[in-house]
Design a protein around this motif. Sequence first.
Motif, PDB file in Angstrom:
ATOM      1  N   GLN A   1     -10.700   3.212   6.746  1.00 39.55           N
ATOM      2  CA  GLN A   1     -11.496   2.561   5.706  1.00 39.55           C
ATOM      3  C   GLN A   1     -12.178   1.314   6.266  1.00 39.55           C
ATOM      4  O   GLN A   1     -13.355   1.085   6.020  1.00 39.55           O
ATOM      5  CB  GLN A   1     -10.607   2.181   4.522  1.00 39.55           C
ATOM      6  CG  GLN A   1     -10.771   3.201   3.414  1.00 39.55           C
ATOM      7  CD  GLN A   1      -9.606   3.244   2.458  1.00 39.55           C
ATOM      8  OE1 GLN A   1      -8.532   2.702   2.729  1.00 39.55           O
ATOM      9  NE2 GLN A   1      -9.810   3.897   1.344  1.00 39.55           N
TER      10      GLN A   1
ATOM     11  N   LEU B   1       0.845  -1.207   0.000  1.00 44.11           N
ATOM     12  CA  LEU B   1       0.000   0.000   0.000  1.00 44.11           C
ATOM     13  C   LEU B   1       0.872   1.247   0.000  1.00 44.11           C
ATOM     14  O   LEU B   1       1.998   1.234   0.507  1.00 44.11           O
ATOM     15  CB  LEU B   1      -0.908   0.024   1.240  1.00 44.11           C
ATOM     16  CG  LEU B   1      -1.901  -1.128   1.410  1.00 44.11           C
ATOM     17  CD1 LEU B   1      -2.775  -0.888   2.644  1.00 44.11           C
ATOM     18  CD2 LEU B   1      -2.787  -1.283   0.169  1.00 44.11           C
TER      19      LEU B   1
ATOM     20  N   GLN C   1      -0.381   7.017   1.701  1.00 43.10           N
ATOM     21  CA  GLN C   1      -1.754   7.472   1.945  1.00 43.10           C
ATOM     22  C   GLN C   1      -2.672   6.302   2.330  1.00 43.10           C
ATOM     23  O   GLN C   1      -3.445   6.388   3.279  1.00 43.10           O
ATOM     24  CB  GLN C   1      -2.285   8.165   0.690  1.00 43.10           C
ATOM     25  CG  GLN C   1      -3.747   8.535   0.809  1.00 43.10           C
ATOM     26  CD  GLN C   1      -4.181   9.500  -0.286  1.00 43.10           C
ATOM     27  OE1 GLN C   1      -3.391  10.285  -0.783  1.00 43.10           O
ATOM     28  NE2 GLN C   1      -5.448   9.442  -0.624  1.00 43.10           N
ATOM     29  N   GLU C   2      -2.535   5.185   1.588  1.00 43.01           N
ATOM     30  CA  GLU C   2      -3.400   4.027   1.868  1.00 43.01           C
ATOM     31  C   GLU C   2      -3.080   3.427   3.235  1.00 43.01           C
ATOM     32  O   GLU C   2      -3.987   2.994   3.949  1.00 43.01           O
ATOM     33  CB  GLU C   2      -3.221   2.974   0.763  1.00 43.01           C
ATOM     34  CG  GLU C   2      -3.848   3.399  -0.552  1.00 43.01           C
ATOM     35  CD  GLU C   2      -3.328   2.598  -1.759  1.00 43.01           C
ATOM     36  OE1 GLU C   2      -3.940   2.702  -2.823  1.00 43.01           O
ATOM     37  OE2 GLU C   2      -2.283   1.906  -1.629  1.00 43.01           O
TER      38      GLU C   2
ATOM     39  N   PHE D   1      -5.846   3.189   6.166  1.00 35.61           N
ATOM     40  CA  PHE D   1      -6.339   1.814   6.183  1.00 35.61           C
ATOM     41  C   PHE D   1      -7.378   1.567   7.295  1.00 35.61           C
ATOM     42  O   PHE D   1      -8.476   1.081   7.045  1.00 35.61           O
ATOM     43  CB  PHE D   1      -5.170   0.832   6.321  1.00 35.61           C
ATOM     44  CG  PHE D   1      -5.588  -0.601   6.246  1.00 35.61           C
ATOM     45  CD1 PHE D   1      -5.821  -1.201   5.029  1.00 35.61           C
ATOM     46  CD2 PHE D   1      -5.786  -1.343   7.413  1.00 35.61           C
ATOM     47  CE1 PHE D   1      -6.237  -2.526   4.952  1.00 35.61           C
ATOM     48  CE2 PHE D   1      -6.207  -2.661   7.349  1.00 35.61           C
ATOM     49  CZ  PHE D   1      -6.432  -3.254   6.115  1.00 35.61           C
TER      50      PHE D   1
END
Length: 351
Positions: A101, A90, A93-94, A98
Amino acid sequence: MGQLDVNSLSKFWDDFTAVDNVSFTVKSGEFVALLGPSGCGKSTTLRMIAGLEMPDNGELFLNGLPITQMSPGQRGLTMVFQSYALFPHLTVQENILFGLQVRKVHREERQRRLKFAVELVDLGEHLHKKPSQLSGGQCQRVALARSIVSEAPLCLMDEPLSNLDAKLRGQMRTELRALQKKLGMTVLYVTHDQTEAMSMADTIILMNSGRIEQTGRPEQLYNQPETTFVAEFIGSPPMNLIDHGKTLTGIRPEHIHISSDSIPPSVHHTVTVVSCDYLGADTVVQVRLDNHFLLVRVPGHQPLASGRTLSISWKKQNELTFCSSRSQRIAPVQNLTFNNNHKAKEPENAA
Ligand code: ATP
Protein backbone atom coordinates in the motif's frame (compact mmCIF):
# COMPACT_ATOMS: atom_id res chain seq x y z
CA MET A 1 15.41 -13.21 -7.67
CA GLY A 2 18.76 -11.62 -6.91
CA GLN A 3 22.43 -12.16 -6.35
CA LEU A 4 24.11 -10.30 -3.51
CA ASP A 5 27.82 -9.48 -3.59
CA VAL A 6 29.45 -8.29 -0.38
CA ASN A 7 32.96 -6.93 -0.93
CA SER A 8 35.39 -6.17 1.93
CA LEU A 9 32.70 -4.93 4.32
CA SER A 10 33.91 -3.46 7.65
CA LYS A 11 32.25 -1.71 10.57
CA PHE A 12 34.02 -0.06 13.52
CA TRP A 13 32.47 1.16 16.76
CA ASP A 14 35.15 3.62 17.95
CA ASP A 15 38.25 1.39 18.21
CA PHE A 16 36.23 -1.88 18.27
CA THR A 17 36.03 -3.78 14.97
CA ALA A 18 32.56 -5.36 14.76
CA VAL A 19 32.88 -6.53 11.13
CA ASP A 20 36.33 -7.01 9.65
CA ASN A 21 36.79 -7.11 5.87
CA VAL A 22 33.97 -9.55 5.15
CA SER A 23 33.38 -10.72 1.55
CA PHE A 24 30.88 -13.26 0.24
CA THR A 25 28.29 -13.88 -2.45
CA VAL A 26 24.72 -15.09 -2.10
CA LYS A 27 23.67 -16.55 -5.43
CA SER A 28 20.20 -16.18 -6.86
CA GLY A 29 17.87 -18.77 -5.30
CA GLU A 30 20.40 -19.75 -2.63
CA PHE A 31 19.74 -20.07 1.11
CA VAL A 32 22.83 -18.84 2.95
CA ALA A 33 23.17 -18.96 6.75
CA LEU A 34 25.32 -16.35 8.47
CA LEU A 35 26.28 -18.33 11.57
CA GLY A 36 28.39 -17.57 14.63
CA PRO A 37 28.41 -16.99 18.38
CA SER A 38 26.78 -14.00 20.04
CA GLY A 39 28.61 -10.74 19.28
CA CYS A 40 30.56 -12.04 16.25
CA GLY A 41 29.04 -9.41 13.92
CA LYS A 42 26.23 -11.29 12.13
CA SER A 43 23.46 -8.77 12.77
CA THR A 44 25.74 -5.82 12.04
CA THR A 45 26.59 -7.40 8.67
CA LEU A 46 22.89 -7.97 7.91
CA ARG A 47 21.97 -4.43 8.99
CA MET A 48 24.62 -2.97 6.67
CA ILE A 49 23.19 -5.02 3.79
CA ALA A 50 19.68 -3.80 4.68
CA GLY A 51 20.88 -0.19 4.77
CA LEU A 52 20.16 0.24 8.51
CA GLU A 53 23.87 0.82 9.28
CA MET A 54 26.45 2.52 7.09
CA PRO A 55 29.64 0.48 6.48
CA ASP A 56 33.01 2.11 7.22
CA ASN A 57 34.56 0.18 4.35
CA GLY A 58 33.41 -2.03 1.52
CA GLU A 59 30.76 -2.24 -1.15
CA LEU A 60 27.46 -4.02 -1.71
CA PHE A 61 25.96 -5.06 -5.03
CA LEU A 62 22.50 -6.46 -5.73
CA ASN A 63 22.18 -8.04 -9.17
CA GLY A 64 25.39 -6.22 -10.09
CA LEU A 65 24.05 -2.77 -9.10
CA PRO A 66 25.84 -0.82 -6.33
CA ILE A 67 23.45 -0.37 -3.37
CA THR A 68 25.89 0.78 -0.65
CA GLN A 69 24.74 4.42 -0.77
CA MET A 70 21.02 3.65 -1.21
CA SER A 71 18.43 4.12 1.54
CA PRO A 72 16.80 0.91 2.88
CA GLY A 73 13.64 1.58 0.83
CA GLN A 74 15.55 2.04 -2.41
CA ARG A 75 17.38 -1.29 -2.06
CA GLY A 76 14.21 -3.32 -2.63
CA LEU A 77 15.10 -5.86 0.04
CA THR A 78 12.78 -7.46 2.52
CA MET A 79 13.59 -8.32 6.15
CA VAL A 80 12.11 -10.78 8.64
CA PHE A 81 13.09 -10.07 12.24
CA GLN A 82 13.13 -12.14 15.43
CA SER A 83 10.43 -9.79 16.81
CA TYR A 84 8.29 -10.21 13.60
CA ALA A 85 7.77 -6.38 13.68
CA LEU A 86 4.01 -6.60 13.07
CA PHE A 87 1.76 -3.57 13.64
CA PRO A 88 -0.44 -4.54 16.63
CA HIS A 89 -3.38 -2.32 15.56
CA LEU A 90 -3.56 -3.78 12.01
CA THR A 91 -5.16 -7.07 11.01
CA VAL A 92 -3.18 -9.93 9.49
CA GLN A 93 -4.30 -8.87 6.00
CA GLU A 94 -3.40 -5.21 6.61
CA ASN A 95 0.00 -6.19 8.01
CA ILE A 96 0.75 -8.36 4.98
CA LEU A 97 -0.31 -5.64 2.52
CA PHE A 98 1.13 -2.64 4.37
CA GLY A 99 4.32 -2.36 2.28
CA LEU A 100 2.44 -2.73 -1.01
CA GLN A 101 0.00 0.00 0.00
CA VAL A 102 2.86 2.35 0.88
CA ARG A 103 4.38 1.60 -2.53
CA LYS A 104 0.96 2.26 -4.12
CA VAL A 105 0.79 -1.13 -5.81
CA HIS A 106 -2.54 -1.42 -7.68
CA ARG A 107 -5.44 -2.97 -5.71
CA GLU A 108 -5.92 -5.98 -8.02
CA GLU A 109 -2.21 -6.75 -7.94
CA ARG A 110 -2.25 -6.50 -4.12
CA GLN A 111 -5.14 -8.96 -3.92
CA ARG A 112 -3.41 -11.38 -6.32
CA ARG A 113 -0.22 -11.42 -4.24
CA LEU A 114 -2.17 -11.66 -0.97
CA LYS A 115 -4.11 -14.72 -2.18
CA PHE A 116 -0.91 -16.41 -3.34
CA ALA A 117 1.03 -15.74 -0.11
CA VAL A 118 -1.83 -16.58 2.25
CA GLU A 119 -2.36 -19.94 0.57
CA LEU A 120 1.37 -20.71 0.79
CA VAL A 121 1.67 -19.97 4.50
CA ASP A 122 -1.82 -21.25 5.35
CA LEU A 123 -3.22 -18.12 7.00
CA GLY A 124 -6.58 -18.01 5.19
CA GLU A 125 -8.65 -18.38 8.38
CA HIS A 126 -6.82 -15.66 10.26
CA LEU A 127 -6.87 -12.69 7.86
CA HIS A 128 -9.10 -10.50 10.04
CA LYS A 129 -7.39 -11.24 13.35
CA LYS A 130 -4.97 -8.89 15.11
CA PRO A 131 -1.41 -10.13 15.94
CA SER A 132 -2.34 -10.42 19.65
CA GLN A 133 -4.89 -13.13 18.69
CA LEU A 134 -2.23 -15.27 16.94
CA SER A 135 0.32 -17.82 18.17
CA GLY A 136 4.05 -17.20 17.73
CA GLY A 137 4.17 -19.52 14.72
CA GLN A 138 1.22 -17.74 13.09
CA CYS A 139 2.87 -14.31 13.67
CA GLN A 140 5.98 -15.73 12.04
CA ARG A 141 3.90 -16.79 9.03
CA VAL A 142 2.45 -13.26 8.75
CA ALA A 143 5.99 -11.86 8.67
CA LEU A 144 6.89 -14.40 5.99
CA ALA A 145 3.78 -13.62 3.95
CA ARG A 146 4.70 -9.92 4.09
CA SER A 147 8.11 -10.84 2.66
CA ILE A 148 6.59 -13.01 -0.05
CA VAL A 149 4.13 -10.36 -1.30
CA SER A 150 6.95 -7.83 -1.63
CA GLU A 151 8.49 -10.02 -4.36
CA ALA A 152 11.84 -8.50 -3.38
CA PRO A 153 14.98 -9.97 -4.97
CA LEU A 154 16.57 -10.75 -1.60
CA CYS A 155 15.12 -11.66 1.79
CA LEU A 156 17.20 -10.97 4.91
CA MET A 157 16.22 -12.90 8.03
CA ASP A 158 17.59 -12.19 11.52
CA GLU A 159 16.99 -15.13 13.91
CA PRO A 160 13.35 -15.36 12.73
CA LEU A 161 12.54 -18.56 14.62
CA SER A 162 14.26 -17.95 17.94
CA ASN A 163 11.06 -16.86 19.77
CA LEU A 164 9.33 -20.17 19.03
CA ASP A 165 9.36 -23.29 21.19
CA ALA A 166 11.60 -26.19 20.12
CA LYS A 167 8.86 -28.23 18.40
CA LEU A 168 7.42 -25.32 16.43
CA ARG A 169 10.91 -24.14 15.53
CA GLY A 170 11.64 -27.54 13.98
CA GLN A 171 8.37 -27.44 12.05
CA MET A 172 8.91 -23.86 10.85
CA ARG A 173 12.45 -24.71 9.71
CA THR A 174 11.06 -27.37 7.40
CA GLU A 175 8.23 -25.12 6.18
CA LEU A 176 10.49 -22.15 5.60
CA ARG A 177 13.04 -24.17 3.66
CA ALA A 178 10.31 -25.79 1.52
CA LEU A 179 8.81 -22.37 0.78
CA GLN A 180 12.19 -20.87 -0.09
CA LYS A 181 12.85 -23.71 -2.55
CA LYS A 182 9.36 -23.55 -4.05
CA LEU A 183 9.55 -19.78 -4.67
CA GLY A 184 13.27 -19.76 -5.56
CA MET A 185 13.80 -17.06 -2.90
CA THR A 186 17.31 -15.75 -2.26
CA VAL A 187 17.73 -15.77 1.52
CA LEU A 188 20.48 -14.57 3.85
CA TYR A 189 19.60 -15.98 7.28
CA VAL A 190 21.32 -14.96 10.53
CA THR A 191 21.45 -17.55 13.31
CA HIS A 192 23.66 -18.55 16.23
CA ASP A 193 22.16 -22.07 16.13
CA GLN A 194 24.43 -24.45 14.22
CA THR A 195 21.69 -27.09 13.97
CA GLU A 196 19.42 -24.57 12.23
CA ALA A 197 22.19 -23.56 9.81
CA MET A 198 23.18 -27.18 9.12
CA SER A 199 19.62 -28.32 8.46
CA MET A 200 18.45 -25.38 6.32
CA ALA A 201 21.31 -23.77 4.43
CA ASP A 202 22.83 -24.45 1.02
CA THR A 203 25.90 -22.56 2.22
CA ILE A 204 27.08 -21.58 5.69
CA ILE A 205 29.25 -18.55 6.39
CA LEU A 206 30.72 -19.07 9.87
CA MET A 207 31.84 -15.83 11.56
CA ASN A 208 34.10 -15.37 14.57
CA SER A 209 35.08 -11.99 16.09
CA GLY A 210 33.95 -10.02 13.04
CA ARG A 211 35.73 -12.23 10.48
CA ILE A 212 34.75 -15.18 8.31
CA GLU A 213 36.29 -18.41 9.63
CA GLN A 214 35.00 -20.64 6.82
CA THR A 215 32.43 -20.64 4.03
CA GLY A 216 31.09 -23.83 2.49
CA ARG A 217 28.33 -26.37 2.32
CA PRO A 218 27.20 -27.77 5.71
CA GLU A 219 28.96 -31.10 5.10
CA GLN A 220 32.21 -29.30 4.18
CA LEU A 221 32.24 -27.42 7.46
CA TYR A 222 31.44 -30.62 9.34
CA ASN A 223 33.89 -32.95 7.60
CA GLN A 224 36.64 -30.53 6.62
CA PRO A 225 36.80 -27.75 9.22
CA GLU A 226 39.66 -25.43 8.38
CA THR A 227 40.22 -24.28 11.96
CA THR A 228 39.72 -25.59 15.48
CA PHE A 229 37.02 -22.92 15.93
CA VAL A 230 34.97 -24.45 13.08
CA ALA A 231 35.66 -27.98 14.35
CA GLU A 232 34.28 -27.11 17.79
CA PHE A 233 31.42 -24.83 16.67
CA ILE A 234 29.91 -27.22 14.11
CA GLY A 235 28.57 -30.50 15.47
CA SER A 236 26.88 -31.44 18.72
CA PRO A 237 28.64 -32.69 20.75
CA PRO A 238 31.67 -30.87 19.27
CA MET A 239 34.76 -32.47 17.77
CA ASN A 240 37.27 -33.77 20.34
CA LEU A 241 40.67 -32.05 20.16
CA ILE A 242 43.65 -33.88 21.67
CA ASP A 243 46.68 -31.70 22.37
CA HIS A 244 50.09 -33.08 21.34
CA GLY A 245 52.07 -29.88 21.85
CA LYS A 246 52.73 -28.57 18.33
CA THR A 247 49.67 -30.26 16.85
CA LEU A 248 46.11 -31.16 17.82
CA THR A 249 44.26 -34.29 16.74
CA GLY A 250 40.58 -33.81 15.95
CA ILE A 251 38.16 -36.73 16.12
CA ARG A 252 34.34 -36.62 15.99
CA PRO A 253 32.50 -38.31 18.93
CA GLU A 254 30.62 -40.67 16.56
CA HIS A 255 33.90 -41.89 15.05
CA ILE A 256 35.11 -43.28 18.38
CA HIS A 257 34.11 -46.90 19.09
CA ILE A 258 33.96 -48.61 22.46
CA SER A 259 35.85 -51.85 21.70
CA SER A 260 39.34 -52.85 20.71
CA ASP A 261 38.53 -54.85 17.61
CA SER A 262 38.01 -52.11 14.99
CA ILE A 263 39.24 -52.61 11.46
CA PRO A 264 42.92 -51.60 11.14
CA PRO A 265 44.57 -49.17 10.69
CA SER A 266 43.05 -47.81 13.87
CA VAL A 267 44.06 -45.96 17.00
CA HIS A 268 43.49 -47.67 20.38
CA HIS A 269 43.43 -46.22 23.89
CA THR A 270 42.43 -47.33 27.37
CA VAL A 271 40.19 -44.73 29.05
CA THR A 272 38.11 -44.25 32.20
CA VAL A 273 34.38 -43.42 32.08
CA VAL A 274 33.57 -40.04 33.65
CA SER A 275 29.85 -39.70 32.89
CA CYS A 276 27.07 -40.86 30.56
CA ASP A 277 24.28 -38.75 28.98
CA TYR A 278 21.44 -40.86 27.57
CA LEU A 279 19.75 -38.90 24.73
CA GLY A 280 17.25 -41.49 23.48
CA ALA A 281 18.65 -42.57 20.11
CA ASP A 282 22.17 -42.59 21.49
CA THR A 283 24.35 -42.04 24.55
CA VAL A 284 27.17 -39.50 24.90
CA VAL A 285 29.88 -40.92 27.14
CA GLN A 286 32.56 -38.67 28.59
CA VAL A 287 35.84 -40.53 29.10
CA ARG A 288 39.24 -39.56 30.47
CA LEU A 289 42.35 -40.21 28.39
CA ASP A 290 45.43 -39.14 30.38
CA ASN A 291 44.82 -35.40 30.88
CA HIS A 292 42.10 -35.13 28.21
CA PHE A 293 38.36 -35.54 28.39
CA LEU A 294 36.83 -37.03 25.22
CA LEU A 295 33.19 -37.35 24.20
CA VAL A 296 32.10 -40.61 22.57
CA ARG A 297 28.71 -41.00 20.88
CA VAL A 298 27.43 -44.57 20.95
CA PRO A 299 24.09 -45.81 19.61
CA GLY A 300 21.24 -46.72 21.97
CA HIS A 301 21.24 -46.85 25.75
CA GLN A 302 24.71 -47.53 27.22
CA PRO A 303 24.61 -47.19 31.00
CA LEU A 304 28.36 -47.25 31.72
CA ALA A 305 29.33 -46.73 35.36
CA SER A 306 31.73 -43.88 36.12
CA GLY A 307 35.22 -45.09 36.96
CA ARG A 308 34.92 -48.10 34.65
CA THR A 309 37.90 -48.80 32.36
CA LEU A 310 37.19 -49.14 28.62
CA SER A 311 39.03 -49.70 25.36
CA ILE A 312 38.25 -47.16 22.69
CA SER A 313 39.40 -47.01 19.08
CA TRP A 314 38.93 -44.97 15.94
CA LYS A 315 40.02 -45.23 12.33
CA LYS A 316 43.13 -43.24 11.57
CA GLN A 317 41.44 -41.93 8.40
CA ASN A 318 38.82 -40.13 10.54
CA GLU A 319 41.44 -38.04 12.33
CA LEU A 320 42.11 -34.40 11.42
CA THR A 321 45.31 -32.60 12.39
CA PHE A 322 45.50 -28.93 13.38
CA CYS A 323 48.46 -26.68 14.08
CA SER A 324 48.34 -25.70 17.80
CA SER A 325 49.75 -22.20 17.38
CA ARG A 326 47.59 -21.07 14.42
CA SER A 327 44.58 -23.37 14.96
CA GLN A 328 44.58 -24.15 11.21
CA ARG A 329 44.01 -27.62 9.81
CA ILE A 330 47.25 -29.03 8.43
CA ALA A 331 46.05 -32.41 7.18
CA PRO A 332 45.89 -32.84 3.39
CA VAL A 333 42.88 -31.20 1.77
CA GLN A 334 40.77 -33.42 -0.48
CA ASN A 335 38.12 -32.30 -2.99
CA LEU A 336 37.66 -28.86 -1.47
CA THR A 337 35.35 -26.78 -3.64
CA PHE A 338 33.54 -23.62 -2.67
CA ASN A 339 30.42 -22.29 -4.25
CA ASN A 340 31.00 -18.60 -3.63
CA ASN A 341 33.81 -16.12 -3.80
CA HIS A 342 35.15 -16.47 -0.25
CA LYS A 343 38.57 -18.06 -0.69
CA ALA A 344 39.47 -20.79 1.76
CA LYS A 345 42.90 -20.34 3.37
CA GLU A 346 45.15 -23.13 2.18
CA PRO A 347 46.90 -24.88 5.05
CA GLU A 348 50.65 -24.22 5.01
CA ASN A 349 51.75 -27.77 4.40
CA ALA A 350 48.75 -29.04 2.45
CA ALA A 351 49.63 -31.94 0.17
P1 ATP B 1 23.90 -11.76 18.57
O1 ATP B 1 23.77 -13.15 18.03
O2 ATP B 1 24.06 -11.71 20.06
O3 ATP B 1 22.83 -10.82 18.08
P2 ATP B 1 25.76 -10.76 16.58
O4 ATP B 1 26.74 -11.72 16.05
O5 ATP B 1 24.58 -10.45 15.74
O6 ATP B 1 25.31 -11.18 18.04
P3 ATP B 1 26.24 -7.95 16.45
O7 ATP B 1 24.90 -7.53 16.98
O8 ATP B 1 26.49 -7.77 15.02
O9 ATP B 1 26.57 -9.43 16.89
O10 ATP B 1 27.33 -7.14 17.29
C1 ATP B 1 28.73 -7.28 17.01
C2 ATP B 1 29.51 -6.47 18.03
O11 ATP B 1 29.28 -5.08 17.81
C3 ATP B 1 29.09 -6.75 19.47
O12 ATP B 1 30.25 -6.77 20.29
C4 ATP B 1 28.22 -5.57 19.83
O13 ATP B 1 28.28 -5.29 21.21
C5 ATP B 1 28.81 -4.46 18.99
N1 ATP B 1 27.80 -3.47 18.60
C6 ATP B 1 26.69 -3.71 17.88
N2 ATP B 1 25.98 -2.58 17.68
C7 ATP B 1 26.66 -1.59 18.31
C8 ATP B 1 26.45 -0.18 18.48
N3 ATP B 1 25.39 0.45 17.95
N4 ATP B 1 27.38 0.50 19.19
C9 ATP B 1 28.46 -0.11 19.70
N5 ATP B 1 28.73 -1.44 19.58
C10 ATP B 1 27.83 -2.16 18.90
